[in-house]
Design an enzyme around this catalytic site. Structure first.
Site, short mmCIF file in Angstrom:
data_model
loop_
_atom_site.label_atom_id
_atom_site.label_comp_id
_atom_site.label_asym_id
_atom_site.label_seq_id
_atom_site.Cartn_x
_atom_site.Cartn_y
_atom_site.Cartn_z
CB THR A 268 -0.87 -0.07 1.34
OG1 THR A 268 -1.84 -1.02 1.31
CG2 THR A 268 -1.72 1.14 1.46
CG ASP B 49 -6.35 0.55 6.27
OD1 ASP B 49 -5.93 -0.65 5.79
OD2 ASP B 49 -5.30 1.50 6.50
CB THR C 234 0.67 1.09 5.12
OG1 THR C 234 1.03 -0.30 4.30
CG2 THR C 234 1.83 1.26 5.88
CG HIS D 180 -4.56 -7.30 8.86
ND1 HIS D 180 -4.66 -8.31 10.00
CD2 HIS D 180 -5.31 -7.67 8.19
CE1 HIS D 180 -5.70 -9.02 9.72
NE2 HIS D 180 -6.06 -8.66 8.39
#
Lengths: 302, 302
Positions: B172, B203, B223, B225
């Site tokens: 990400t 997210d 960035t 999980h």
């Protein structure tokens, strides 16, 4: 002597105009007040008999989704394309577990799908066709979009073609609760704004905006104009204000003040704090609501 | 004498494993460090010449989306169905304006679409086909999904069929900046987790979780999980910590500590505070990053 936490509950049926179907499309006040009262009575019975806050808010939300009076589940407003697109979320304050769905077209009770997302997917948010696919995997049957459309909403859509819709969506529903174990939970469900652009998602399925619950802070559900609510992360903001020592009512009022001052937003919130006090605030003319008072009775108002 | 705010910048290329393509799929460190350095150099040049924080984070994010090294735009990971689904968001700390898209399959630069959502839709979040429809309306051309798929990601997908993917998505990208007018902005873009369920949204496109910016607080991009990051509303949490008087670095570290302690989450954040200090923290083995130091030079690390 062991202190057993008292249950607490607050429910909303959407912030919007007062008794003004021409503007808000919410319809008259009485059915909304009766509707939140019915959902509150069922959830309150569950909480008093020892049920969990999570079960209580899901029960209340599913009853309100099935009530055609509200803009959630059956009775949701139509998009500009004439379909229903549903959003919902819930959060478990004991675990910070959360589940949400957005832009779902073929589920009768999106709050039940959001719960399945939380408990069975390993994820928090599923959207659109992927959310429907997950529903089928976990045994939630397809529900025709047309069956979610009430005659009232269809007539409203037909009458409004080409008319600019009001900015504030009305009739979103939500519930927050504290159970006898002291755990908090929150749930929110909506059809979004009337004549919305397909794919538009407001605050309701956004953890931190439409819904937040943390046993250490509070349980919060928002309603109103979704975009400003997202910009101030209203549910998380109000929960944090409770965390600084404010009462649920004071935190709700301050959150709504900030919503207006920082983002020119219109809406409302319901809150249950960790000590079991229910609170609410709104800066719209009306918000259908029900809540447990200090004596353990359920009260309703619009 | 008039004090002119100094610009500041921080960029990440994803939290994940160190130099471990077998686990994270991130590939070797060097291209990632070079990639964030290139994006930082371009955004820094813009900021130093008087460009806005919003323009700088969008420029950095679009460069990283086009860089096949990163899991955003071209080079995004594939879903379990073998397609790319992209999420992105941005926020303007001066106005609290925000834009986001999720589950978009046919846009080359989702951060540019997110900006169009903020500036031209009246909404904050558009998802799936509705987001694509809006892209066409504002002149963002359709981009074939296959053109987003790099040979590396295709090979990785083919090799992993039936293999349980790692929980932590890598690669990400995000950018946060402060400009010479003292305004803050944040941007985040991702392809999500490798072999994700179609429709899963993490997210990155969630205002308050992946992205937050408020001139009174800080600009933050997350960035890692996604689900735990949503549960603790990480970007908003870190911005609020800066608001209590912590430095950007301290707030980042405390946010990541809370992410681990409350939600067992793995990830990282980058932060620029209102005084122009850049900070970051992560609890993964590595996070590709670039930032402006106190002397006004750009530094990079993995």
């Amino acid at each position: 002597m062991i202190s057993i936490p008292a249950p607490a509950l607050a429910i909303h049926g959407g912030a919007g105009a007062l008794d003004d179907p021409g503007t808000s499309g919410l319809g008259p006040d009485a059915p909304r007040q009766e509707g939140v009262g019915r959902a509150a009575a069922a959830a309150w019975e569950l909480l008093r008999s020892g049920g969990s806050a999570l079960d209580a808010v899901v029960l209340a939300a599913s009853i309100l989704e099935d009530d055609p009076t509200f803009n959630a589940g059956t009775g949701a407003t139509l998009t500009r394309d004439g379909h229903v697109e549903l959003d919902a979320s819930l959060m478990d304050g004991a675990t910070l577990g959360a589940g949400a769905v957005a832009c779902v077209k073929d589920v009768r009770n999106p709050i039940l799908l959001a719960r399945a997302v939380m408990e069975r997917s390993g994820h928090v948010l599923l959207v659109a066709e992927g959310a429907s696919g997950f529903a089928r995997e976990v045994g939630i049957p397809a529900w025709p979009n047309d069956r979610l459309v009430t005659p009232h909403q269809r007539a409203r859509f037909d009458a409004a073609r080409g008319v600019k819709p009001p900015a504030v969506g009305g009739g979103t529903i939500g519930a927050v609760a504290r159970d006898r174990n002291g755990h908090l939970a929150a749930a929110t469900s909506t059809g979004g704004t009337f004549l919305k652009r397909p794919g538009r998602v407001g605050d309701s399925p956004i953890i931190g905006a439409g819904t937040y619950a943390d046993d250490r802070l509070a349980a919060v559900s928002s309603t109103g104009h979704g975009e400003p609510i997202i910009r101030v992360t209203l549910a998380r903001l109000v929960a944090d204000l409770v965390g600084t020592g404010r009462s649920a009512s004071d935190a709700a009022a301050e959150g709504i003040r900030i919503l207006g001052a920082r983002a020119a937003g219109q809406g409302g919130v319901i809150v249950v704090g960790p000590a079991g006090e229910a609170g609410f605030a709104f800066n719209t003319p009306a918000m259908a609501r029900a809540w447990s008072d200090a004596s353990g009775a359920i009260r309703t108002a619009v």
